[in-house]
Design a protein around this motif. Sequence first.
Motif, mmCIF file in Angstrom:
data_model
loop_
_atom_site.group_PDB
_atom_site.id
_atom_site.type_symbol
_atom_site.label_atom_id
_atom_site.label_comp_id
_atom_site.label_asym_id
_atom_site.label_seq_id
_atom_site.Cartn_x
_atom_site.Cartn_y
_atom_site.Cartn_z
ATOM 1 N N ALA A 195 3.078 -2.924 -12.048
ATOM 2 C CA ALA A 195 2.236 -3.244 -13.203
ATOM 3 C C ALA A 195 1.283 -2.095 -13.516
ATOM 4 C CB ALA A 195 1.460 -4.534 -12.948
ATOM 5 N N ASN A 196 0.754 -1.464 -12.478
ATOM 6 C CA ASN A 196 -0.137 -0.319 -12.686
ATOM 7 C C ASN A 196 0.614 0.866 -13.299
ATOM 8 O OD1 ASN A 196 -2.520 -1.489 -11.768
ATOM 9 N ND2 ASN A 196 -2.158 -0.899 -9.650
ATOM 10 N N GLN A 197 1.858 1.070 -12.877
ATOM 11 C CA GLN A 197 2.670 2.141 -13.461
ATOM 12 C C GLN A 197 2.884 1.898 -14.956
ATOM 13 O OE1 GLN A 197 6.179 2.044 -11.008
ATOM 14 N NE2 GLN A 197 5.340 3.443 -9.492
ATOM 15 N N ILE A 198 3.113 0.647 -15.309
ATOM 16 C CA ILE A 198 3.301 0.295 -16.720
ATOM 17 C C ILE A 198 2.001 0.449 -17.485
ATOM 18 C CG2 ILE A 198 3.793 -1.629 -18.297
ATOM 19 C CD1 ILE A 198 5.764 -2.662 -16.136
ATOM 20 N N SER A 199 0.917 -0.069 -16.915
ATOM 21 C CA SER A 199 -0.361 -0.084 -17.638
ATOM 22 C C SER A 199 -0.952 1.306 -17.798
ATOM 23 C CB SER A 199 -1.365 -1.003 -16.934
ATOM 24 O OG SER A 199 -1.733 -0.484 -15.666
ATOM 25 N N ALA A 200 -0.501 2.263 -16.987
ATOM 26 C CA ALA A 200 -0.984 3.640 -17.119
ATOM 27 C C ALA A 200 -0.361 4.350 -18.317
ATOM 28 C CB ALA A 200 -0.688 4.424 -15.842
ATOM 29 N N ASN A 201 0.727 3.803 -18.838
ATOM 30 C CA ASN A 201 1.394 4.399 -19.990
ATOM 31 C C ASN A 201 0.733 3.925 -21.284
ATOM 32 O OD1 ASN A 201 3.259 5.680 -18.291
ATOM 33 N ND2 ASN A 201 4.564 3.858 -18.258
ATOM 34 N N GLY A 202 1.072 4.569 -22.381
ATOM 35 C CA GLY A 202 0.477 4.198 -23.663
ATOM 36 C C GLY A 202 0.835 2.773 -24.032
ATOM 37 N N PRO A 203 -0.146 1.876 -24.149
ATOM 38 C CA PRO A 203 0.159 0.467 -24.378
ATOM 39 C C PRO A 203 0.884 0.185 -25.683
ATOM 40 C CG PRO A 203 -2.207 0.885 -24.558
ATOM 41 C CD PRO A 203 -1.586 2.121 -23.992
ATOM 42 N N ILE A 204 0.595 0.951 -26.726
ATOM 43 C CA ILE A 204 1.313 0.756 -27.987
ATOM 44 C C ILE A 204 2.769 1.159 -27.817
ATOM 45 C CG2 ILE A 204 1.500 1.520 -30.390
ATOM 46 C CD1 ILE A 204 -1.553 1.825 -30.403
ATOM 47 N N GLY A 205 3.000 2.270 -27.138
ATOM 48 C CA GLY A 205 4.361 2.712 -26.876
ATOM 49 C C GLY A 205 5.128 1.738 -25.997
ATOM 50 N N VAL A 206 4.462 1.202 -24.980
ATOM 51 C CA VAL A 206 5.116 0.248 -24.083
ATOM 52 C C VAL A 206 5.538 -1.012 -24.845
ATOM 53 C CG1 VAL A 206 4.727 -1.327 -22.142
ATOM 54 C CG2 VAL A 206 4.042 1.069 -21.960
ATOM 55 N N ARG A 207 4.624 -1.547 -25.651
ATOM 56 C CA ARG A 207 4.956 -2.747 -26.424
ATOM 57 C C ARG A 207 6.080 -2.473 -27.423
ATOM 58 N NH1 ARG A 207 -0.786 -3.399 -26.471
ATOM 59 N NH2 ARG A 207 -0.878 -2.603 -28.610
ATOM 60 N N ALA A 208 6.018 -1.290 -28.053
ATOM 61 C CA ALA A 208 7.055 -0.926 -29.015
ATOM 62 C C ALA A 208 8.415 -0.771 -28.327
ATOM 63 C CB ALA A 208 6.678 0.365 -29.739
ATOM 64 N N ALA A 209 8.420 -0.167 -27.144
ATOM 65 C CA ALA A 209 9.671 0.004 -26.402
ATOM 66 C C ALA A 209 10.264 -1.347 -26.020
ATOM 67 C CB ALA A 209 9.432 0.850 -25.155
ATOM 68 N N LYS A 210 9.407 -2.281 -25.578
ATOM 69 C CA LYS A 210 9.880 -3.616 -25.226
ATOM 70 C C LYS A 210 10.528 -4.286 -26.436
ATOM 71 C CE LYS A 210 8.348 -8.204 -23.714
ATOM 72 N NZ LYS A 210 7.392 -9.008 -22.958
ATOM 73 N N GLN A 211 9.874 -4.198 -27.588
ATOM 74 C CA GLN A 211 10.409 -4.826 -28.797
ATOM 75 C C GLN A 211 11.712 -4.166 -29.224
ATOM 76 O OE1 GLN A 211 9.302 -7.569 -30.550
ATOM 77 N NE2 GLN A 211 7.988 -7.832 -28.764
ATOM 78 N N ALA A 212 11.781 -2.848 -29.147
ATOM 79 C CA ALA A 212 12.997 -2.140 -29.544
ATOM 80 C C ALA A 212 14.181 -2.534 -28.666
ATOM 81 C CB ALA A 212 12.765 -0.629 -29.486
ATOM 82 N N ILE A 213 13.941 -2.635 -27.370
ATOM 83 C CA ILE A 213 15.012 -3.031 -26.444
ATOM 84 C C ILE A 213 15.464 -4.455 -26.735
ATOM 85 C CG2 ILE A 213 15.578 -3.499 -24.035
ATOM 86 C CD1 ILE A 213 13.516 -1.257 -23.326
ATOM 87 N N GLU A 214 14.506 -5.365 -26.852
ATOM 88 C CA GLU A 214 14.836 -6.773 -27.066
ATOM 89 C C GLU A 214 15.579 -6.993 -28.386
ATOM 90 O OE1 GLU A 214 14.530 -9.495 -25.321
ATOM 91 O OE2 GLU A 214 13.390 -8.772 -23.599
ATOM 92 N N ARG A 215 15.084 -6.396 -29.454
ATOM 93 C CA ARG A 215 15.648 -6.660 -30.774
ATOM 94 C C ARG A 215 16.928 -5.880 -31.043
ATOM 95 N NH1 ARG A 215 10.468 -7.882 -34.769
ATOM 96 N NH2 ARG A 215 9.464 -9.331 -33.321
ATOM 97 N N GLY A 216 17.128 -4.802 -30.294
ATOM 98 C CA GLY A 216 18.348 -4.029 -30.470
ATOM 99 C C GLY A 216 19.495 -4.471 -29.589
ATOM 100 N N TYR A 217 19.166 -5.248 -28.552
ATOM 101 C CA TYR A 217 20.181 -5.663 -27.588
ATOM 102 C C TYR A 217 21.238 -6.524 -28.268
ATOM 103 C CZ TYR A 217 22.159 -7.425 -23.220
ATOM 104 O OH TYR A 217 23.005 -7.731 -22.191
ATOM 105 N N GLU A 218 22.489 -6.216 -28.001
ATOM 106 C CA GLU A 218 23.655 -6.925 -28.543
ATOM 107 C C GLU A 218 23.843 -6.713 -30.048
ATOM 108 O OE1 GLU A 218 23.771 -11.023 -27.269
ATOM 109 O OE2 GLU A 218 24.759 -10.443 -25.414
ATOM 110 N N ARG A 219 23.071 -5.816 -30.654
ATOM 111 C CA ARG A 219 23.354 -5.396 -32.029
ATOM 112 C C ARG A 219 24.334 -4.225 -31.983
ATOM 113 N NH1 ARG A 219 19.394 -6.895 -35.803
ATOM 114 N NH2 ARG A 219 18.299 -8.759 -35.071
ATOM 115 N N ASP A 220 24.984 -3.950 -33.098
ATOM 116 C CA ASP A 220 25.824 -2.757 -33.145
ATOM 117 C C ASP A 220 24.925 -1.529 -33.045
ATOM 118 O OD1 ASP A 220 25.440 -1.543 -36.083
ATOM 119 O OD2 ASP A 220 25.432 -3.737 -36.212
#
Length: 259
Positions: A195-220
């Motif tokens: 959790a500390n490794q995650i929280s040390a990263n840019g929080p906007i980037g982390v949230r955006a990466a999570k959304q990109a992975i989730e919403r892109g999964y199983e799409r073409d």
Amino acid sequence: MSTVIWQMQTDHVGILYLNRPYAANAFSTQLIEDFHHALDKIESHEDLRALIITGKGEKAFCAGADLKERQTMTEEEVVKTVRSIGGLVRRVEQLSVPTIAAINGAAFGGGLELSLACDIRIASDKAKMGLTETSLAIIPGAGGTQRLAKLIGLAKAKYYILTAKRFGSEEAQSIGLIEESVSPDELLNQAITLANQISANGPIGVRAAKQAIERGYERDIATGLEIERHYYLTTIPTEDRLEALQAFKDKRQPQFKGK
């Protein structure tokens, strides 16, 4: 005492404990209600960057539905409760901050389904798991048939769900259900380290990466790349991006503010 305890471990890392160790942290109607109240606070906490979910005690993460309580319910009440657990699990899945399930003990049925809604799963090497609902003449009802298949593949999901097999953390890691297996004494510290490794990263980037992975999964791939581009663009006009570039120039650690 509340059946769910929520607290900040550091300035940016929170821990949510299921607090019914005397009942294997099973989903009672009270625990479901308390969990929702905790999520209300979690969703509105501006400084939270990563959330750990675990159980109190060493025996159970969450044993699933409270079967003693379930025996007293009408069919309509059972349906309502299962829907309520499913809604709770979905709410965890939709949190904007990354979530880590620290599986400290037994995780069966709805308990394992809760962990499947988290972004990362690690477990005690003493933990036991399984989607065992078919042994009770029902099926997983809080997303297990869907999330397990997406995580470990169709054939393996059928194998584990149709047999109601119980398995340990070594097997769970071998099939990709969990990422790490550690000793019970090391589990929470390892979850906090992640959790500390995650929280040390840019929080906007982390949230955006999570959304990109989730919403892109199983799409073409073309659609997935457009989704990635959309979320990448959200990080460009941020103060944190400029801070990262300045910190690189200054040869220091960046101080992200989530702006």
